[in-house]
Design an enzyme around this catalytic site. Structure first.
Site, PDB file in Angstrom:
ATOM      1  N   TYR A   1     -17.598 -25.868   8.153  1.00  0.00           N
ATOM      2  CA  TYR A   1     -17.930 -25.652   9.526  1.00  0.00           C
ATOM      3  C   TYR A   1     -18.276 -24.444   9.987  1.00  0.00           C
ATOM      4  CZ  TYR A   1     -17.490 -26.039  14.552  1.00  0.00           C
ATOM      5  OH  TYR A   1     -17.496 -25.985  16.198  1.00  0.00           O
TER       6      TYR A   1
ATOM      7  N   SER B   1     -20.246 -21.499  17.374  1.00  0.00           N
ATOM      8  CA  SER B   1     -19.054 -21.643  17.448  1.00  0.00           C
ATOM      9  C   SER B   1     -18.552 -20.063  17.036  1.00  0.00           C
ATOM     10  CB  SER B   1     -18.220 -22.613  16.257  1.00  0.00           C
ATOM     11  OG  SER B   1     -17.022 -22.272  16.407  1.00  0.00           O
TER      12      SER B   1
END
Length: 255
Positions: free
Chosen positions: A163, A150
């Site tokens: 995350y 990501s």
């Protein structure tokens, strides 16, 4: 002429395993590989019907397809999955570590259990699958490991500390493992997308989505198919000199 790996296997005889293959990005990746006739293994955890939908789309393109369920956090389940693939002649030449778990919230509110879950799925799962499947790639002196990370693993995001940390770990894992496996003809790269038009953004209101698009120089979200095309490129035999890279398709959002 069909492209081949170092061992001479035509690309349409190769097998790709996509973890988290039932989701938006995973399903698009499966479809991209199926379009050239590769053997497709779609891994899922709970989304049985969604995995079957992806499988049907791949079958319609003429690909050989398997669906397999396993908990990414559980080595014993992943080993059983590997045994099933081996007995079916479907050990992966290409591993796409796409399964992931999002988490949104202030770090002050993150429980230890939530932290452990995000790390276990996003980082430990990538470690386990890579460790289990890379010996086959090394033995044939050809393989591709592509980790779906990501943009937040590069820059970090407020209210997404767990995350971001897990994806940052995936990026460092990618760079380090690439150095270990390069002498064996196996490449390891990461694709770190920005905002992609998938169900992960369903929690955003329409106004929030418009504001997000305005922040992105390209003026729009990425499609899952755009991410899939980059994953496919990194999997090709002629991409063998690209390894240890974290490539972020994000429309100029983060540079």
């Amino acid at each position: 002429m069909a492209l081949t790996g170092e061992g001479g296997k035509p690309i349409n005889e190769m097998t790709v395993l996509i973890t988290g293959g039932s989701g938006g990005i995973g399903g698009a990746i499966a479809g991209r590989f199926a379009s050239v006739g590769m053997n497709i293994v779609i891994h899922y955890m709970n989304s049985h019907e969604a995995a079957n939908d992806v499988a049907r789309r791949c079958l319609a393109m003429g690909a050989k397809v398997m669906t397999v369920a396993a908990d990414m956090k559980d080595r014993s389940q992943l080993l059983r999955m590997a045994e099933r693939l081996e007995s079916s002649g479907m050990l992966p030449d290409i591993l796409v570590n796409n399964a992931g778990k999002a988490h949104y919230g202030m770090l002050a509110d993150v429980t230890e259990e939530e932290w452990d879950e995000v790390m276990a799925v996003n980082l430990k799962g990538t470690f386990l699958c890579s460790q289990i499947f890379m010996p086959y790639m090394v033995s044939q002196r050809f393989g591709r490991i592509i980790n779906v990370s990501s943009v937040w693993g590069i820059s970090g995001a407020s209210c997404e500390v767990a995350y971001s940390a897990s994806k940052g770990g995936v990026n460092a894992f990618t760079k380090a493992l690439a150095k270990e496996l390069a002498p064996s003809g196996v490449t390891v790269n990461a694709v770190a997308p920005g905002a992609v038009n998938t169900a992960m953004l369903n929690n955003l209101q329409e106004e929030d989505l418009r504001m997000l698009e305005e922040e992105i120089p390209a003026g729009r979200l990425a499609s899952p198919e755009e991410v899939a095309s980059l994953v496919y490129f990194l999997a090709l035999p002629e991409s063998g000199y690209i390894t240890g890279q974290v490539i972020s398709p994000n429309g100029g959002w983060i540079t």
